[in-house]
Design a protein around this motif. Sequence first.
Motif, mmCIF file in Angstrom:
data_model
loop_
_atom_site.group_PDB
_atom_site.id
_atom_site.type_symbol
_atom_site.label_atom_id
_atom_site.label_comp_id
_atom_site.label_asym_id
_atom_site.label_seq_id
_atom_site.Cartn_x
_atom_site.Cartn_y
_atom_site.Cartn_z
ATOM 1 N N ASN A 1 77.629 -15.861 -37.727
ATOM 2 C CA ASN A 1 77.150 -15.648 -36.372
ATOM 3 C C ASN A 1 76.068 -14.557 -36.354
ATOM 4 O O ASN A 1 75.009 -14.738 -35.759
ATOM 5 N N LYS A 2 76.324 -13.453 -37.019
ATOM 6 C CA LYS A 2 75.332 -12.377 -37.078
ATOM 7 C C LYS A 2 74.083 -12.833 -37.813
ATOM 8 O O LYS A 2 72.960 -12.514 -37.417
ATOM 9 N N ASP B 1 78.722 -12.348 -41.966
ATOM 10 C CA ASP B 1 79.163 -13.116 -40.808
ATOM 11 C C ASP B 1 78.067 -14.097 -40.394
ATOM 12 O O ASP B 1 76.946 -13.693 -40.085
ATOM 13 N N MET C 1 78.177 -24.062 -32.008
ATOM 14 C CA MET C 1 78.753 -22.727 -31.953
ATOM 15 C C MET C 1 79.230 -22.411 -30.530
ATOM 16 O O MET C 1 80.275 -21.806 -30.339
ATOM 17 N N TRP D 1 72.004 -15.119 -35.360
ATOM 18 C CA TRP D 1 71.338 -14.442 -34.245
ATOM 19 C C TRP D 1 70.297 -13.436 -34.705
ATOM 20 O O TRP D 1 69.380 -13.097 -33.954
#
Length: 109
Positions: free
Chosen positions: A15-16, A13, A58, A19
Amino acid sequence: MKDIKTGLFIITDLNKRFWAKVNKSGGCWIWTAQNVNGYGRIRINKKLILAHRFVWEMVNGLIPKDLDVLHSCDNPSCVNPKHLWVGTHQDNMDDRDKKGRWKDWHNLK
């Protein structure tokens, strides 16, 4: 999911993955991975993208054409969306001058 050969976890992912490279321990959220001149970069689909521009899109959507993503905190490694704003190149220069950053850089020469 783990890679069979290395045993390392694969973060599929985006996004993961993003971050996982951010240190949120202070007001500025610092990009801890690849950077050039302090500006974080992330590779997406074989293309290097500036981390602060990626996080802006995002959170807020596409960056309007001909605008830049600027840092109110003046920390190029910061990806905290609350510290980012969009403006023109001239807006960035005006902000630099208002805060006296130009004098500091100019005196280093």
